[in-house]
Design an enzyme around this catalytic site. Structure first.
Site, mmCIF file in Angstrom:
data_model
loop_
_atom_site.group_PDB
_atom_site.id
_atom_site.type_symbol
_atom_site.label_atom_id
_atom_site.label_comp_id
_atom_site.label_asym_id
_atom_site.label_seq_id
_atom_site.Cartn_x
_atom_site.Cartn_y
_atom_site.Cartn_z
ATOM 1 N N VAL A 46 -0.971 -1.224 2.771
ATOM 2 C CA VAL A 46 -1.797 -0.138 3.312
ATOM 3 C C VAL A 46 -1.554 1.149 2.522
ATOM 4 C CG1 VAL A 46 -2.288 1.280 5.357
ATOM 5 C CG2 VAL A 46 -1.842 -1.166 5.620
ATOM 6 N N CYS A 47 -0.312 1.377 2.112
ATOM 7 C CA CYS A 47 0.055 2.621 1.433
ATOM 8 C C CYS A 47 -0.829 2.950 0.226
ATOM 9 C CB CYS A 47 1.520 2.602 1.026
ATOM 10 S SG CYS A 47 2.660 2.428 2.420
ATOM 11 N N PRO A 48 -1.061 2.008 -0.703
ATOM 12 C CA PRO A 48 -1.888 2.385 -1.851
ATOM 13 C C PRO A 48 -3.326 2.725 -1.469
ATOM 14 C CG PRO A 48 -1.357 0.038 -1.934
ATOM 15 C CD PRO A 48 -0.533 0.641 -0.830
#
Length: 187
Positions: A46-48
């Site tokens: 999810v972070c990128p």
């Protein structure tokens, strides 16, 4: 205790920014609006998507005089490696702060002790270094840069227009409210 209207606690860290390692401290958050955007870890899922969304909207934040700081408990070296290998992260022009000791993450009360990672915390900080907006999401729930941009515009509007407030779903240019005895029970 709420962190709203509290000053950012002191910190010193190293960030990866535009191909260089730079020093960053709480003093860098003063004199302009800032977004401190915590995320769990580099090289994840999810972070990128979140960081790329911020990168895609970075120019709009810059036009408002807002600097963005991405923060995870990874090192600045890891941030560089991620930037150099991921097309999504390669777009980023804002600083990625390394917080391997968890000091900054603890200062903002988004540290997950048992994991050594950060929650998905978003903090909007005014030019005086005071926190005006806090949002914390569970790990599996990504954030939206357009919604953050709307909130920043509302915070800036309220700061520059004493006595006015922005209602739900307010967008730049729309009507605001001036709280008064006359409005009680009429909204």
């Amino acid at each position: 205790m709420s962190q709203i209207n509290t000053e950012v606690k002191p910190f010193k860290a190293t960030a990866f920014h535009n191909g260089k390692f730079i020093d960053v401290s709480e003093q860098d958050l003063k004199g302009k609006w800032s977004v401190v955007f915590f995320y769990p870890a580099d090289f994840t899922f999810v972070c990128p998507t979140e960081l790329e969304d911020l990168a895609d909207n970075y120019e709009a934040f810059q036009k408002l005089g807002v600097e963005i700081y991405g923060v995870s408990t990874d090192t600045h070296f890891t941030h560089k490696a991620w930037h150099d290998t991921s097309p999504a992260i390669g777009k980023i022009q804002y600083p990625l702060i390394g917080d391997p000791t968890g000091t900054i993450t603890r200062n903002f009360d988004v540290y997950i002790e048992e994991a050594g990672l950060a929650d998905r915390g978003t903090f909007v900080i005014d030019p005086d270094g005071k926190i005006q907006i806090i949002e914390v999401n569970a790990g599996g729930i990504g954030r939206d840069a357009q919604e953050l941009l709307r909130k920043v515009k509302a915070a800036q509007y309220v700061a520059s227009h004493p006595g006015e407030v922005c209602p739900a779903k307010w967008k730049e240019g729309e009507a605001t409210l001036a709280p008064s005895l006359d409005l009680v029970g009429k909204i």
